[in-house]
Enzyme design. Structure first.
Site, PDB file in Angstrom:
ATOM      1  N   LEU A  12      21.373  12.233  81.405  1.00 36.51           N
ATOM      2  CA  LEU A  12      20.910  13.217  80.420  1.00 36.51           C
ATOM      3  C   LEU A  12      19.834  14.092  81.060  1.00 36.51           C
ATOM      4  CD1 LEU A  12      20.586  10.920  77.250  1.00 36.51           C
ATOM      5  CD2 LEU A  12      22.617  12.046  78.198  1.00 36.51           C
ATOM      6  N   ARG A  19       6.473  18.448  77.763  1.00 33.35           N
ATOM      7  CA  ARG A  19       5.155  17.846  78.017  1.00 33.35           C
ATOM      8  C   ARG A  19       4.670  18.038  79.453  1.00 33.35           C
ATOM      9  NH1 ARG A  19       7.178  12.314  75.390  1.00 33.35           N
ATOM     10  NH2 ARG A  19       9.169  13.326  75.891  1.00 33.35           N
ATOM     11  N   ASP A 108      14.703  11.269  84.088  1.00 36.63           N
ATOM     12  CA  ASP A 108      13.272  11.186  84.413  1.00 36.63           C
ATOM     13  C   ASP A 108      12.766   9.779  84.745  1.00 36.63           C
ATOM     14  OD1 ASP A 108      13.347  10.098  81.890  1.00 36.63           O
ATOM     15  OD2 ASP A 108      11.978  11.526  80.965  1.00 36.63           O
ATOM     16  N   GLU A 158      11.709   5.002  67.295  1.00 36.90           N
ATOM     17  CA  GLU A 158      10.876   5.893  68.110  1.00 36.90           C
ATOM     18  C   GLU A 158       9.429   5.762  67.664  1.00 36.90           C
ATOM     19  OE1 GLU A 158      11.940   7.848  70.891  1.00 36.90           O
ATOM     20  OE2 GLU A 158      13.345   6.240  70.456  1.00 36.90           O
ATOM     21  N   ASN A 231       7.073  12.082  81.747  1.00 38.43           N
ATOM     22  CA  ASN A 231       7.040  13.083  80.685  1.00 38.43           C
ATOM     23  C   ASN A 231       5.885  14.060  80.832  1.00 38.43           C
ATOM     24  OD1 ASN A 231       9.302  12.058  79.137  1.00 38.43           O
ATOM     25  ND2 ASN A 231       7.999  10.296  78.731  1.00 38.43           N
ATOM     26  N   ARG A 337      11.251  27.188 113.351  1.00 41.87           N
ATOM     27  CA  ARG A 337      11.896  27.315 112.043  1.00 41.87           C
ATOM     28  C   ARG A 337      13.276  27.967 112.133  1.00 41.87           C
ATOM     29  NH1 ARG A 337      10.508  32.699 109.810  1.00 41.87           N
ATOM     30  NH2 ARG A 337       9.319  33.785 111.393  1.00 41.87           N
ATOM     31  N   ASN A 381      11.196  29.463 132.538  1.00 45.36           N
ATOM     32  CA  ASN A 381       9.786  29.370 132.161  1.00 45.36           C
ATOM     33  C   ASN A 381       9.390  30.658 131.447  1.00 45.36           C
ATOM     34  OD1 ASN A 381       7.146  27.728 132.785  1.00 45.36           O
ATOM     35  ND2 ASN A 381       6.681  29.909 132.984  1.00 45.36           N
ATOM     36  N   ASN A 390      11.932  41.498 118.326  1.00 41.38           N
ATOM     37  CA  ASN A 390      13.304  41.344 117.834  1.00 41.38           C
ATOM     38  C   ASN A 390      13.608  42.225 116.634  1.00 41.38           C
ATOM     39  OD1 ASN A 390      11.471  39.707 116.388  1.00 41.38           O
ATOM     40  ND2 ASN A 390      13.164  38.537 115.523  1.00 41.38           N
TER      41      ASN A 390
HETATM   42  C1  UD1 Z   1      13.599   8.471  75.133  1.00 46.63           C
HETATM   43  C2  UD1 Z   1      14.046   7.479  74.061  1.00 46.63           C
HETATM   44  C3  UD1 Z   1      12.952   6.413  73.903  1.00 46.63           C
HETATM   45  C4  UD1 Z   1      12.707   5.726  75.240  1.00 46.63           C
HETATM   46  C5  UD1 Z   1      12.362   6.766  76.322  1.00 46.63           C
HETATM   47  C6  UD1 Z   1      12.317   6.097  77.678  1.00 46.63           C
HETATM   48  C7  UD1 Z   1      15.404   8.728  72.441  1.00 46.63           C
HETATM   49  C8  UD1 Z   1      15.436   9.339  71.094  1.00 46.63           C
HETATM   50  N1  UD1 Z   1      14.251   8.171  72.821  1.00 46.63           N
HETATM   51  O1  UD1 Z   1      12.431   9.108  74.664  1.00 46.63           O
HETATM   52  O2  UD1 Z   1      13.371   5.443  72.949  1.00 46.63           O
HETATM   53  O3  UD1 Z   1      11.647   4.816  75.117  1.00 46.63           O
HETATM   54  O4  UD1 Z   1      13.385   7.786  76.370  1.00 46.63           O
HETATM   55  O5  UD1 Z   1      11.860   6.949  78.681  1.00 46.63           O
HETATM   56  O6  UD1 Z   1      16.403   8.733  73.125  1.00 46.63           O
HETATM   57  N2  UD1 Z   1      17.755  15.141  76.704  1.00 46.63           N
HETATM   58  C9  UD1 Z   1      18.909  15.885  76.675  1.00 46.63           C
HETATM   59  N3  UD1 Z   1      19.194  16.608  75.555  1.00 46.63           N
HETATM   60  C10 UD1 Z   1      18.383  16.601  74.456  1.00 46.63           C
HETATM   61  C11 UD1 Z   1      17.212  15.820  74.505  1.00 46.63           C
HETATM   62  C12 UD1 Z   1      16.920  15.089  75.647  1.00 46.63           C
HETATM   63  O7  UD1 Z   1      19.671  15.924  77.638  1.00 46.63           O
HETATM   64  O8  UD1 Z   1      18.720  17.287  73.478  1.00 46.63           O
HETATM   65  C13 UD1 Z   1      17.468  14.353  77.928  1.00 46.63           C
HETATM   66  C14 UD1 Z   1      16.150  14.677  78.576  1.00 46.63           C
HETATM   67  O9  UD1 Z   1      16.300  15.688  79.566  1.00 46.63           O
HETATM   68  C15 UD1 Z   1      15.741  13.347  79.185  1.00 46.63           C
HETATM   69  C16 UD1 Z   1      16.411  12.311  78.297  1.00 46.63           C
HETATM   70  O10 UD1 Z   1      17.386  13.001  77.552  1.00 46.63           O
HETATM   71  O11 UD1 Z   1      16.235  13.178  80.496  1.00 46.63           O
HETATM   72  C17 UD1 Z   1      15.418  11.634  77.372  1.00 46.63           C
HETATM   73  O12 UD1 Z   1      14.773  12.629  76.608  1.00 46.63           O
HETATM   74  P1  UD1 Z   1      13.198  12.629  76.408  1.00 46.63           P
HETATM   75  O13 UD1 Z   1      12.820  13.795  75.579  1.00 46.63           O
HETATM   76  O14 UD1 Z   1      12.525  12.462  77.720  1.00 46.63           O
HETATM   77  O15 UD1 Z   1      13.053  11.319  75.533  1.00 46.63           O
HETATM   78  P2  UD1 Z   1      11.777  10.410  75.345  1.00 46.63           P
HETATM   79  O16 UD1 Z   1      10.889  11.035  74.351  1.00 46.63           O
HETATM   80  O17 UD1 Z   1      11.213  10.076  76.657  1.00 46.63           O
HETATM   81 CA    CA Z   2      11.512  10.649  78.773  1.00 43.94          CA
END
Ligand code: UD1
Ligand code: CA
Length: 471
Positions: A12, A19, A108, A158, A231, A337, A381, A390
């Site tokens: 995901l 944040r 993440d 949550e 986050n 480089r 050399n 260049n």
């Molecule tokens: C989420 C979990 C939480 C868990 C935590 C662990 C949910 C509702 N909550 O919270 O229970 O403890 O991870 O780190 O799942 N993302 C999408 N599409 C969206 C929203 C989010 O792809 O619409 C992806 C984000 O990019 C991320 C992941 O889903 O990689 C989790 O989303 P994030 O907002 O980080 O969730 P948390 O608040 O950390």
């Molecule tokens: Ca997260």
């Protein structure tokens, strides 16, 4: 265990990363000079899961482009509106619906090891669960969803929706799960968004599965650090520190001599031969490789560059997208480089910049030189102060110096120009025409001496004249 084609993995990565307060989408935020997206993809590849997809959304085109480099075999799936983790999974149903089991992980958690995912998958298959979630118990559970083990089975709440009593629970959701696809597919459409964030939470799937009589398992992570989520900028720094030390210590375990681990930075793709020495304050990034028995001097930085065996970089040296042979010596204060190639036993010395050039075996560029778009043969050399001119203001032009040449100090090689094998240039020459093999190119004004100059009367003195007469 070979998971075959029945198990797929979905990362995901559509979220903004609000944040982190960055213009860069979370999936592309760098950690040890790799985008966060690199880490889950690398783990899944090690695990041997051939079927991989990534949910992209926020700045989808940028993320897709990076994914094509990081993991070309992964399928990008777009989540058009970001309505939560449950919605993210639902929006790529077309990709996973034919699978038997689906591993879901966030983008993440870069500290996650493939071994932990393997154990989670094995437990899920062995227990024949509808869902198996990876839990952990961090020292500070703030911000994470809590695992609730009630009479009606496992559920997740949550933090924003939790009661004080639920918040007191220490066991947290890592955001990493495996689902039996048939079970997931049956309940996913039933997710609601009546919660503090108005989102479709994937976490709510667990209680829906329990209602269906599905078995939901919880596997506790052996090490909390592994599921540490990023986050905010503080967590980014903490994860960076953990990963930096993990990578360093792994290489030190294999014989890397790192004089000062606290100031040494190695990216996850760097490779080392046996018995390499790194002096303090070295950074080695990207797909860099340091050959056996080489030594990298203080304040050197390697980016996507290779250094052959038995070589020495007298720091500081910066190598960027360059390839150096065996037993070369470079530095201090050199910058190589843009696909520069040094053959074996080349010596590049102090205050030298080399751009998109190659230098043949045993040649020397010892001091104060700029080579750009140049090809230097073997055993030549290049004298101090040599510059390849260049760039004519429009185009970059090539310079060719053959084998066994002697380029006199302070030569300007005005490109395009060629110096043949065994040829030389006189010091201070501006070389605008090719020098044939074996010839000496002289391109400077002839010197003349003004006899008795010191004793002549000067300007302002009686009978005085110009300090430096024109003729
Ligand atoms: C989420 C979990 C939480 C868990 C935590 C662990 C949910 C509702 N909550 O919270 O229970 O403890 O991870 O780190 O799942 N993302 C999408 N599409 C969206 C929203 C989010 O792809 O619409 C992806 C984000 O990019 C991320 C992941 O889903 O990689 C989790 O989303 P994030 O907002 O980080 O969730 P948390 O608040 O950390
Ligand atoms: Ca997260």
């Amino acid at each position: 265990m070979d998971f075959g084609d029945a198990v797929g993995a979905l990362v995901l990565a559509a979220g903004k990363g609000t944040r982190l307060k960055s213009e860069t989408p979370k999936a592309l935020v760098p950690l040890l000079e790799e985008p966060l997206l690199f880490y889950p993809q690398a783990s899944l590849q090690v695990l041997g899961l051939a079927r991989r997809a990534v949910v992209v959304g926020h700045q989808a085109d940028r993320v897709r482009q990076v994914l094509a480099c990081v993991d070309p075999e992964a399928v990008p799936m777009e989540q058009v509106e970001l309505l939560g983790t449950g919605h993210a999974v639902q929006s790529c149903r077309s990709w996973w619906k034919e699978l038997e089991h689906l591993l879901i992980l966030p983008v993440d958690t870069p500290l996650l090891r493939p071994e932990t995912l393997r154990l989670l998958l094995e437990e899920h298959l062995r227990e024949d669960n509808g869902c198996t979630v990876l839990s952990f118990t961090p020292p500070d559970p703030k911000g994470y969803g809590r695992i609730l083990r009630g009479a009606r089975g496992v559920s997740i709440v949550e933090e924003r929706d939790a009661t004080a009593e639920q918040k007191a629970v220490g066991e947290c959701n890592s955001g990493i799960y495996v689902f039996r696809v048939a079970a997931l597919d049956a309940v996913l459409p039933r997710l609601g968004r009546e919660n503090a964030q108005g989102e479709y939470y994937l976490t709510d799937v667990l209680s829906l599965l329990a209602q269906e009589g599905e078995k939901v398992g919880v596997r506790q992570a052996d090490d909390d650090v592994e599921v540490f989520g990023i986050n905010d900028p503080f967590q980014l720094a903490e994860a960076t520190d953990h990963l930096r030390r993990r990578i360093l210590f792994r290489w030190m375990g294999q014989g890397l001599k790192c004089v000062d681990p606290s100031s040494t930075w190695i990216g996850p793709r760097a490779r080392f031969g046996a018995d390499v020495w790194l002096e303090p304050h070295v950074q080695i990034w990207g797909a860099s490789e340091v050959g056996a028995g080489s030594r990298v001097g203080s304040f050197s930085v390697l980016v996507d560059s290779t250094l052959g065996h038995g070589s020495v970089l007298l720091g500081p040296v910066r190598l960027q997208h360059s390839c150096l042979g065996a037993e070369v010596q470079v530095g201090p204060f050199a910058y190589l480089r843009d696909e520069t190639v040094l053959a074996d036993r080349v010596h590049v010395g102090r205050f030298v910049e080399i751009k998109r050039s190659s230098v043949g075996e045993g040649s020397k560029v010892p001091h104060l030189t700029y080579l750009g778009d140049a090809t230097v043969g073997r055993g030549s050399n290049i004298g101090a102060g040599t510059i390849t001119c260049n760039y004519d203001g429009v185009r970059k032009n090539p310079t060719v110096v053959g084998d066994g040449c002697f380029i006199g100090s302070d030569t300007m090689l005005v490109a395009p120009v060629e110096v043949g094998d065994g040829a030389a240039t006189a010091a201070g020459s501006v070389i605008t025409r090719d020098v044939p093999p074996g010839a000496l190119g002289v391109g400077r004004t002839r010197q003349r001496n003004v006899e008795g100059w010191r004793d002549r009367p000067r300007r302002g003195e009686k009978g005085g004249q110009e300090t430096c007469p024109q003729d």
